[in-house]
Design a protein around this motif. Sequence first.
Motif, PDB file in Angstrom:
ATOM      1  N   ARG A  35       0.827  -1.234   0.000  1.00 35.26           N
ATOM      2  CA  ARG A  35       0.000   0.000   0.000  1.00 35.26           C
ATOM      3  C   ARG A  35       0.848   1.265   0.000  1.00 35.26           C
ATOM      4  N   SER A  36       2.090   1.162   0.474  1.00 38.46           N
ATOM      5  CA  SER A  36       2.938   2.363   0.560  1.00 38.46           C
ATOM      6  C   SER A  36       3.580   2.732  -0.781  1.00 38.46           C
ATOM      7  N   LEU A  37       3.426   1.875  -1.800  1.00 37.86           N
ATOM      8  CA  LEU A  37       4.085   2.130  -3.083  1.00 37.86           C
ATOM      9  C   LEU A  37       3.732   3.484  -3.713  1.00 37.86           C
ATOM     10  N   PRO A  38       2.452   3.882  -3.809  1.00 39.22           N
ATOM     11  CA  PRO A  38       2.160   5.192  -4.414  1.00 39.22           C
ATOM     12  C   PRO A  38       2.835   6.355  -3.670  1.00 39.22           C
ATOM     13  N   THR A  39       2.889   6.245  -2.341  1.00 38.18           N
ATOM     14  CA  THR A  39       3.531   7.304  -1.541  1.00 38.18           C
ATOM     15  C   THR A  39       5.038   7.309  -1.791  1.00 38.18           C
ATOM     16  N   ILE A  40       5.636   6.132  -1.858  1.00 41.34           N
ATOM     17  CA  ILE A  40       7.077   6.031  -2.139  1.00 41.34           C
ATOM     18  C   ILE A  40       7.378   6.650  -3.498  1.00 41.34           C
ATOM     19  N   GLU A  41       6.553   6.333  -4.483  1.00 46.87           N
ATOM     20  CA  GLU A  41       6.767   6.864  -5.838  1.00 46.87           C
ATOM     21  C   GLU A  41       6.633   8.390  -5.847  1.00 46.87           C
ATOM     22  N   LYS A  42       5.662   8.881  -5.104  1.00 48.02           N
ATOM     23  CA  LYS A  42       5.464  10.341  -5.028  1.00 48.02           C
ATOM     24  C   LYS A  42       6.690  11.015  -4.396  1.00 48.02           C
ATOM     25  N   HIS A  43       7.182  10.433  -3.323  1.00 51.12           N
ATOM     26  CA  HIS A  43       8.359  10.994  -2.646  1.00 51.12           C
ATOM     27  C   HIS A  43       9.584  10.977  -3.563  1.00 51.12           C
ATOM     28  N   LEU A  44       9.767   9.893  -4.288  1.00 48.50           N
ATOM     29  CA  LEU A  44      10.893   9.811  -5.229  1.00 48.50           C
ATOM     30  C   LEU A  44      10.755  10.859  -6.326  1.00 48.50           C
ATOM     31  N   SER A  45       9.553  11.005  -6.865  1.00 51.30           N
ATOM     32  CA  SER A  45       9.305  11.996  -7.927  1.00 51.30           C
ATOM     33  C   SER A  45       9.590  13.410  -7.452  1.00 51.30           C
ATOM     34  N   ASN A  46       9.303  13.667  -6.161  1.00 52.71           N
ATOM     35  CA  ASN A  46       9.506  15.002  -5.582  1.00 52.71           C
ATOM     36  C   ASN A  46      10.901  15.164  -4.976  1.00 52.71           C
ATOM     37  N   ASN A  47      11.758  14.124  -5.145  1.00 53.18           N
ATOM     38  CA  ASN A  47      13.098  14.129  -4.579  1.00 53.18           C
ATOM     39  C   ASN A  47      13.087  14.276  -3.044  1.00 53.18           C
ATOM     40  N   GLU A  48      12.043  13.750  -2.421  1.00 55.15           N
ATOM     41  CA  GLU A  48      11.938  13.732  -0.950  1.00 55.15           C
ATOM     42  C   GLU A  48      12.430  12.361  -0.499  1.00 55.15           C
ATOM     43  N   LEU A  49      13.727  12.257  -0.256  1.00 55.94           N
ATOM     44  CA  LEU A  49      14.347  10.943  -0.112  1.00 55.94           C
ATOM     45  C   LEU A  49      14.541  10.499   1.332  1.00 55.94           C
ATOM     46  N   LYS A  50      14.239  11.373   2.283  1.00 50.78           N
ATOM     47  CA  LYS A  50      14.410  11.002   3.692  1.00 50.78           C
ATOM     48  C   LYS A  50      13.319  10.002   4.092  1.00 50.78           C
ATOM     49  N   MET A  51      13.769   8.895   4.683  1.00 55.82           N
ATOM     50  CA  MET A  51      12.822   7.851   5.077  1.00 55.82           C
ATOM     51  C   MET A  51      11.799   8.375   6.088  1.00 55.82           C
ATOM     52  N   GLY A  52      12.224   9.286   6.961  1.00 58.22           N
ATOM     53  CA  GLY A  52      11.322   9.855   7.967  1.00 58.22           C
ATOM     54  C   GLY A  52      10.105  10.529   7.350  1.00 58.22           C
ATOM     55  N   MET A  53      10.280  11.111   6.174  1.00 56.16           N
ATOM     56  CA  MET A  53       9.153  11.768   5.491  1.00 56.16           C
ATOM     57  C   MET A  53       8.122  10.726   5.059  1.00 56.16           C
ATOM     58  N   LEU A  54       8.609   9.547   4.684  1.00 60.70           N
ATOM     59  CA  LEU A  54       7.696   8.462   4.316  1.00 60.70           C
ATOM     60  C   LEU A  54       6.882   8.021   5.530  1.00 60.70           C
TER      61      LEU A  54
END
Length: 194
Positions: free
Chosen positions: A145-164
């Motif tokens: 279920r976390s895949l869309p959020t992970i993809e969004k973070h990668l697209s936005n260059n938000e790479l810190k795991m804490g943000m996830l």
Amino acid sequence: MNSYHAVGVLLAGGASRRFGEPKALYKLNGKPFYQYSIEALKNTVEDIIIITQTQLIEPLRKQTPYEVLLDDEKYRGLGPLAGIYTAMKRVHSEWYILLPCDTPFIKEDVIKQLLSFIEKYPNKDAVIPIINGKNQPLIAGYHRRSLPTIEKHLSNNELKMGMLFEAVNTLFLDESQFDNLEAFHNINTKADMI
């Protein structure tokens, strides 16, 4: 096995700058680091996938029967999030149990304890241990279920795991939930092994 499908994801793609050579292949007691993570995973998950870097792909493919991949081209080199994304895109599973290649003291019991919380809290998207006050995002479980959020973070260059963890339904486990805290000790330099 488990009442849900779980795949082990071994991250072996770090640059190992402080260590001075690729950690994944460095031997401790005659066994490469990555092998300790494989042994902790192999009896607890349905399959294992290894995500690595260009320099290590061939040596790892020669040494292991498991699938060895580079990060998805779209997000190559963007750290652990790219590794999780690649595994989720490549292998369909409910849960992905992440391990790094630089925790040679990791044992199967830690994975079993992690999986017991996944069983207990199936509505969570991420299950993250906190050891010595620090999140352990690379010894953790992630639901598909976390895949869309992970993809969004990668697209936005938000790479810190804490943000996830702030963006998905995360269960944090304190160290009292684990019997073997040494298992979480990661090796950054050769001095860490003394």
